[in-house]
Design a protein around this motif. Structure first.
Motif, short mmCIF file in Angstrom:
data_model
loop_
_atom_site.label_atom_id
_atom_site.label_comp_id
_atom_site.label_asym_id
_atom_site.label_seq_id
_atom_site.Cartn_x
_atom_site.Cartn_y
_atom_site.Cartn_z
N LEU A 57 -5.18 4.51 3.21
CA LEU A 57 -4.01 3.65 3.37
C LEU A 57 -2.94 4.32 4.22
O LEU A 57 -2.38 3.72 5.15
CB LEU A 57 -3.44 3.30 2.00
N GLY A 81 0.82 -1.21 0.00
CA GLY A 81 0.00 0.00 0.00
C GLY A 81 0.85 1.26 0.00
O GLY A 81 0.58 2.21 -0.74
N ASN A 102 -1.10 -1.30 -10.69
CA ASN A 102 -1.60 -1.27 -9.31
C ASN A 102 -2.71 -2.28 -9.06
O ASN A 102 -2.95 -2.66 -7.90
CB ASN A 102 -2.15 0.12 -8.97
N SER A 119 -2.92 -4.36 -5.72
CA SER A 119 -4.00 -4.07 -4.77
C SER A 119 -4.79 -5.32 -4.42
O SER A 119 -5.13 -5.55 -3.25
CB SER A 119 -4.94 -3.00 -5.35
N LEU A 137 -7.58 -0.27 0.10
CA LEU A 137 -6.96 -1.10 -0.93
C LEU A 137 -7.93 -1.38 -2.08
O LEU A 137 -7.56 -1.29 -3.26
CB LEU A 137 -6.50 -2.42 -0.32
N TYR A 161 -8.36 0.09 6.16
CA TYR A 161 -7.26 -0.21 5.25
C TYR A 161 -7.73 -1.09 4.10
O TYR A 161 -7.35 -0.86 2.93
CB TYR A 161 -6.13 -0.92 6.01
#
Length: 463
Positions: A112, A15, A167, A171, A79, A75
């Motif tokens: 994050l 992250g 990403n 992720s 994500l 969190y």
């Protein structure tokens, strides 16, 4: 640390790498994106600016949400949202769609950045805690410096869309690991969200960051700049008044009276201003004056990230951890020394190579300790708040530094930037040394935790 104890670091470091890379990774890809999407200069600027605006403005709100709904949940949501927004960025058919997706990316990045240190704090203790913060801080420092390199490589070989699309699998993998590895963190259902305080801070920080980003273009004394300044100050006054009257404020004013917490906040600003703010202008100088390509320039600046990672890991593995003010003050002095190397030796790429290596060593000492010190200075149920404030100081320091250095660079060139960087590093070390006098590496625990690493399995049933 045993191999199993490494696992929770993976989603947290993933992250940090993604959100910090995406601050600068876009810069080198903008010409290719503009050509394909037929975007104008203003639209290109918003592609960069809207991410920083959303990230800086919503950090405190994200920290408050983490304390209310749980850090693990916040969190995980961050994500998922970051991955979805990255996919939308990579598939954007028009500039407007890209800008909107980047805004969502910024919101997710705030979730994050605000919660990762608090998750580290609840997962590790003792030597494992120091090593975990060292790894996370090293990755953060390396990612902050590696954006141009990564962006140049991906754009050159795969195309600009891949700076976002890469990403998506990261992720997804981090999301799966976070759900499996992190126990459900404590929630406080009685804690109400401070929407008015969050909104006031978002408006104040957003107006400040936008003023700093656009002030040079529109003129610092123009009507637009003065209106932005007035909005920033008015919203800041409203924020201060609201926070004094809230039962559950997004930032408790009493925290600022804790010297270790204040010292960590000051150090966060000094770190980003002195270590990172001149990198953009060094990059411009190396490409326009020395004739280096974007990729070559990124490689010249790479020692900053490499030495940051090494020094952070070495400190984390050390069996003896001095009081936080020692690595923080020493790190800021090393950052100043790196700037002085480039001031004395000149602005050619060999001197930049050496100077950034020294600077990186300093950032590797400071970065891991900052968040841990801020969190260690507050009660456990305010870890999300402390983490968010420290992250906000870092982001606002970056925005202030880039704007200040940009105005100076246009008139005086790189040597003066190095002098300012050195002065900020030295001044920061002198200011934080007395403020952090009572700061300690950790905080006494009030909940059961594994003596050397992650929490025991039975804690997973905690609501």
């Amino acid at each position: 640390m045993a191999m199993s104890e490494w696992k929770p670091l993976v989603p947290l470091c993933a992250g940090a790498a993604m959100l910090l890379l995406d601050v600068t990774v876009v810069n080198v890809a903008l010409p290719s994106a503009a050509a394909e999407l037929r975007a104008g200069f203003t639209e290109l600027q918003w592609t960069v600016d809207v991410y920083v605006l959303a990230l800086a403005a919503l950090l405190l709100g994200a920290g408050s949400a983490a304390d209310r709904f749980g850090r693990r949940r916040t969190y995980v949501v961050g994500l998922a949202a970051f991955g979805a927004a990255s996919l939308a960025c990579g598939l954007s058919p028009a500039p407007g769609a890209l800008i909107a997706a980047r805004a969502v990316q910024g919101v997710a990045a705030a979730c994050l950045f605000a919660t990762a240190p608090a998750l580290l704090d609840q997962t590790y203790r003792g030597r494992a805690r120091g090593f975990a913060f060292g790894v996370w801080g090293g990755v953060s420092a390396a990612a902050a410096a590696a954006g141009p390199v990564v962006g140049g490589v991906l754009t050159h070989y795969l195309g600009w869309r891949w700076i976002f699309l890469v990403n998506v699998p990261v992720s997804a993998a981090a999301l799966v690991l976070a759900l499996r590895l992190f126990p459900r963190s404590a929630r406080d259902p009685r804690r109400r969200l401070d929407l008015l305080g969050t909104g006031a801070f978002a408006v104040s920080a957003g107006a400040l960051v936008y003023l700093l980003i656009r002030g040079g273009a529109v003129g610092w004394t123009s009507t637009a700049a003065l209106v932005l300044l007035a909005v920033c100050l008015l919203a800041l006054v409203v924020f201060a008044l609201v926070e004094r009257r809230r039962a559950f404020p997004v930032l408790e004013p009493a925290l600022l009276r804790r010297k270790p917490f204040l010292g960590a906040s000051v150090a966060a600003v000094a770190l980003t201003v002195s270590a990172y703010s001149y990198l953009l202008y060094v990059s411009l100088r190396l490409q326009t004056h020395d004739g280096l390509s974007a990729l070559q320039t990124g490689l010249v600046l790479a020692p900053l990230g490499v030495t940051a990672m090494i020094s952070a890991l070495l400190r984390g593995r050390s069996p003896d951890h001095p009081p936080p003010r020692v690595p923080i003050a020493l790190g800021l002095l090393l950052i100043a020394a790196g700037a002085l190397v480039m001031l004395v030796a000149g602005t050619s790429w060999p001197s930049v190579l050496v100077g950034t290596a020294v600077t990186g060593t300093g950032t590797g000492l400071v970065s891991p300790v900052l968040a841990a010190t801020a969190i260690g200075a507050v009660p456990g149920d305010r870890a999300g708040m402390a983490s968010a404030v420290n992250a906000a100081c870092r982001q606002l320091g970056t925005a202030v530094g880039i704007a200040l250095f940009g105005a100076v660079y246009a008139r005086h060139g790189l040597p003066v930037l190095y002098a300012i960087s050195a002065a900020v590093g030295i001044t920061g070390a002198a200011v934080v040394w007395p403020l952090l006098r009572t700061a300690r590496p950790g905080r006494p625990r009030t909940h059961p935790i594994h003596p050397t690493g992650p929490r025991a399995p039975e804690s997973r049933s905690r609501p």
